[in-house]
Design a protein around this motif. Structure first.
Motif, PDB file in Angstrom:
ATOM      1  N   SER A  22       0.759  -1.191   0.079  1.00 41.71           N
ATOM      2  CA  SER A  22       0.133   0.003  -0.055  1.00 41.71           C
ATOM      3  C   SER A  22       0.968   1.008   0.148  1.00 41.71           C
ATOM      4  O   SER A  22       0.381   2.323  -0.373  1.00 41.71           O
ATOM      5  CB  SER A  22      -1.066  -0.058   1.090  1.00 41.71           C
ATOM      6  N   ARG A  23       2.283   1.277   0.298  1.00 39.65           N
ATOM      7  CA  ARG A  23       3.078   2.440   0.502  1.00 39.65           C
ATOM      8  C   ARG A  23       4.118   2.255  -0.442  1.00 39.65           C
ATOM      9  O   ARG A  23       4.833   3.195  -0.442  1.00 39.65           O
ATOM     10  CB  ARG A  23       3.411   2.515   2.060  1.00 39.65           C
ATOM     11  N   ARG A  24       3.999   1.173  -1.382  1.00 40.74           N
ATOM     12  CA  ARG A  24       5.166   1.120  -2.224  1.00 40.74           C
ATOM     13  C   ARG A  24       4.641   0.846  -3.711  1.00 40.74           C
ATOM     14  O   ARG A  24       3.289   0.446  -3.624  1.00 40.74           O
ATOM     15  CB  ARG A  24       6.317   0.100  -1.806  1.00 40.74           C
ATOM     16  N   THR A  25       5.406   0.659  -4.694  1.00 40.07           N
ATOM     17  CA  THR A  25       4.984   0.403  -6.009  1.00 40.07           C
ATOM     18  C   THR A  25       5.426  -0.708  -6.633  1.00 40.07           C
ATOM     19  O   THR A  25       6.574  -1.496  -5.902  1.00 40.07           O
ATOM     20  CB  THR A  25       5.349   1.562  -6.948  1.00 40.07           C
ATOM     21  N   PRO A  26       4.658  -1.535  -7.406  1.00 42.65           N
ATOM     22  CA  PRO A  26       5.275  -2.855  -7.838  1.00 42.65           C
ATOM     23  C   PRO A  26       6.636  -2.738  -8.237  1.00 42.65           C
ATOM     24  O   PRO A  26       7.385  -3.940  -7.964  1.00 42.65           O
ATOM     25  CB  PRO A  26       4.172  -3.223  -9.033  1.00 42.65           C
ATOM     26  N   LYS A  27       7.119  -1.866  -8.852  1.00 48.21           N
ATOM     27  CA  LYS A  27       8.477  -1.854  -9.601  1.00 48.21           C
ATOM     28  C   LYS A  27       9.619  -1.979  -8.427  1.00 48.21           C
ATOM     29  O   LYS A  27      10.689  -2.000  -8.466  1.00 48.21           O
ATOM     30  CB  LYS A  27       8.787  -0.973 -10.528  1.00 48.21           C
ATOM     31  N   GLU A  28       9.131  -1.397  -7.106  1.00 48.98           N
ATOM     32  CA  GLU A  28      10.044  -1.178  -5.983  1.00 48.98           C
ATOM     33  C   GLU A  28      10.077  -2.630  -5.260  1.00 48.98           C
ATOM     34  O   GLU A  28      11.188  -2.760  -4.450  1.00 48.98           O
ATOM     35  CB  GLU A  28       9.610  -0.230  -4.922  1.00 48.98           C
ATOM     36  N   LEU A  29       9.640  -3.599  -5.685  1.00 45.91           N
ATOM     37  CA  LEU A  29       9.458  -4.965  -4.785  1.00 45.91           C
ATOM     38  C   LEU A  29      10.246  -5.909  -5.770  1.00 45.91           C
ATOM     39  O   LEU A  29      10.283  -5.902  -7.025  1.00 45.91           O
ATOM     40  CB  LEU A  29       8.035  -5.259  -4.521  1.00 45.91           C
ATOM     41  N   ALA A  30      10.934  -6.941  -4.986  1.00 51.57           N
ATOM     42  CA  ALA A  30      11.536  -7.788  -5.887  1.00 51.57           C
ATOM     43  C   ALA A  30      10.599  -8.952  -6.396  1.00 51.57           C
ATOM     44  O   ALA A  30       9.614  -9.154  -5.839  1.00 51.57           O
ATOM     45  CB  ALA A  30      12.459  -8.838  -4.756  1.00 51.57           C
ATOM     46  N   ARG A  31      10.974  -9.525  -7.553  1.00 52.45           N
ATOM     47  CA  ARG A  31       9.981 -10.404  -8.371  1.00 52.45           C
ATOM     48  C   ARG A  31      10.824 -11.850  -8.808  1.00 52.45           C
ATOM     49  O   ARG A  31      12.148 -11.574  -8.798  1.00 52.45           O
ATOM     50  CB  ARG A  31       9.340  -9.662  -9.559  1.00 52.45           C
ATOM     51  N   ASP A  32      10.185 -12.723  -8.780  1.00 50.95           N
ATOM     52  CA  ASP A  32      11.128 -13.876  -9.489  1.00 50.95           C
ATOM     53  C   ASP A  32      10.863 -14.135 -11.221  1.00 50.95           C
ATOM     54  O   ASP A  32      10.670 -12.841 -11.535  1.00 50.95           O
ATOM     55  CB  ASP A  32      10.406 -15.138  -8.909  1.00 50.95           C
ATOM     56  N   THR A  33      11.785 -15.010 -11.558  1.00 54.20           N
ATOM     57  CA  THR A  33      11.584 -15.058 -13.132  1.00 54.20           C
ATOM     58  C   THR A  33      10.492 -14.953 -13.803  1.00 54.20           C
ATOM     59  O   THR A  33      10.250 -14.562 -15.129  1.00 54.20           O
ATOM     60  CB  THR A  33      12.634 -15.958 -13.357  1.00 54.20           C
ATOM     61  N   LYS A  34       9.460 -15.209 -13.071  1.00 57.60           N
ATOM     62  CA  LYS A  34       7.980 -14.994 -13.836  1.00 57.60           C
ATOM     63  C   LYS A  34       7.199 -14.031 -13.546  1.00 57.60           C
ATOM     64  O   LYS A  34       6.050 -13.850 -13.818  1.00 57.60           O
ATOM     65  CB  LYS A  34       7.080 -16.440 -13.543  1.00 57.60           C
TER      66      LYS A  34
END
Length: 287
Positions: free
Chosen positions: A48-60
């Motif tokens: 709620s306080r960050r954006t999707p691009k700020e969070l770690a993601r896996d290869t998918k």
């Protein structure tokens, strides 16, 4: 082209309604409103306080959390309706409390604290309804102030065994598969291999009572206590460790069976033979 760029920017700044998570290799799919259900929690801040691009993601492209994937299911269940329901004989309460602390779910961590009764005995029994939880909250200290209780728990549960009156009768079968090589000089060149896995068959409640945290339930989690299973195995390297545990709580061996096969390491009959065997020991306890 401009519309595509605008759509991409919106996707990078807003989370979807349905969120896919990779938690320690386990995949979860849940609603965004579930993840932000508890204000000021870690997941609330992340989604709620960050954006999707700020969070770690896996290869998918799934959002990645480097935590215990098995225990996260209980964290997610709690977020859905703020109630705590755990299986009977749940051996991972202390680890789940650690996960609750990490995700900053203070109320969940409080419910997972050891309960101190009027006679100052310590128990880790968990309430199964909001009513029971709320009735305990007013009388029980939080984990931060229960250091003495935690210490008592560690020392008492390590040596605590069920009383004779509460012990249930039943059977437990311990099995193992082993192999060894006998060379040309027969017994003078016997090479034994370490036992790879010690399996446990029997009623779930009995197996958990006897072996506790040394029982690996990953292949058959959340088995009801009165059901039987043949998929548990032990975190032991030596069969005698399992025998000692069974003897400590009143079991004795009543039967044993074994099968074996022999094969050559090559087509030359003079070469070493490899023997593989499967052995089962049946233990019984009577009231």
């Amino acid at each position: 082209m401009a519309l595509a760029e605008a759509s991409k920017q919106r996707d990078d700044s807003h989370f979807p309604e349905i969120v896919e998570l990779n938690v320690g290799g386990q995949v979860y799919v849940t609603r965004l409103q579930t993840l932000v259900a508890v204000p000021d929690s870690l997941l609330w801040h992340m989604f709620s306080r960050r954006t999707p691009k700020e969070l770690a993601r896996d290869t998918k492209g799934r959002f990645f959390l480097d935590r215990d994937g098995f225990l996260f299911r209980y964290v997610l269940d709690y977020l859905r309706d703020q109630t705590l329901v755990l299986p009977d004989y749940f051996p991972e309460r202390s680890r789940l409390r650690r996960e609750a602390d990490f995700f900053q779910l203070r109320e969940l961590a409080k419910r997972l604290c050891p309960q101190v009764s009027k006679d100052n005995s310590v128990s880790e029994e968990i309430s199964h309804s909001d009513t029971e939880d709320s009735s305990l909250q007013g009388s029980q200290p939080p984990c931060a102030s229960a250091g003495g209780a935690d210490a008592t728990l560690r020392t008492s549960t390590a040596v605590r065994s069920p009383s004779m009156d509460s012990r249930k009768s039943g059977y437990i079968t311990v099995g193992y598969r082993g192999s060894y090589t006998i060379g040309r000089d027969i017994q003078t060149d016997a090479k034994f291999r370490r036992v790879a896995r010690i399996t446990v068959c029997g009623k779930t409640s009995l197996a958990k009572e006897v072996f506790g945290d040394t029982l690996n339930e990953s292949r058959d989690p959340d088995r009801p206590p009165e059901r039987y299973t043949s998929r548990y195995y032990l975190k032991y390297n030596f069969l005698e460790q399992a025998f000692d545990k069974l003897a400590e709580v009143g079991f004795h061996m009543v039967a044993c069976s074994s099968t074996g096969t022999c094969a050559y390491t090559s087509n030359d009959p003079g070469e070493d033979k490899i023997w593989t065997s499967y052995t089962e020991y049946v233990f019984c306890r009577e009231q």
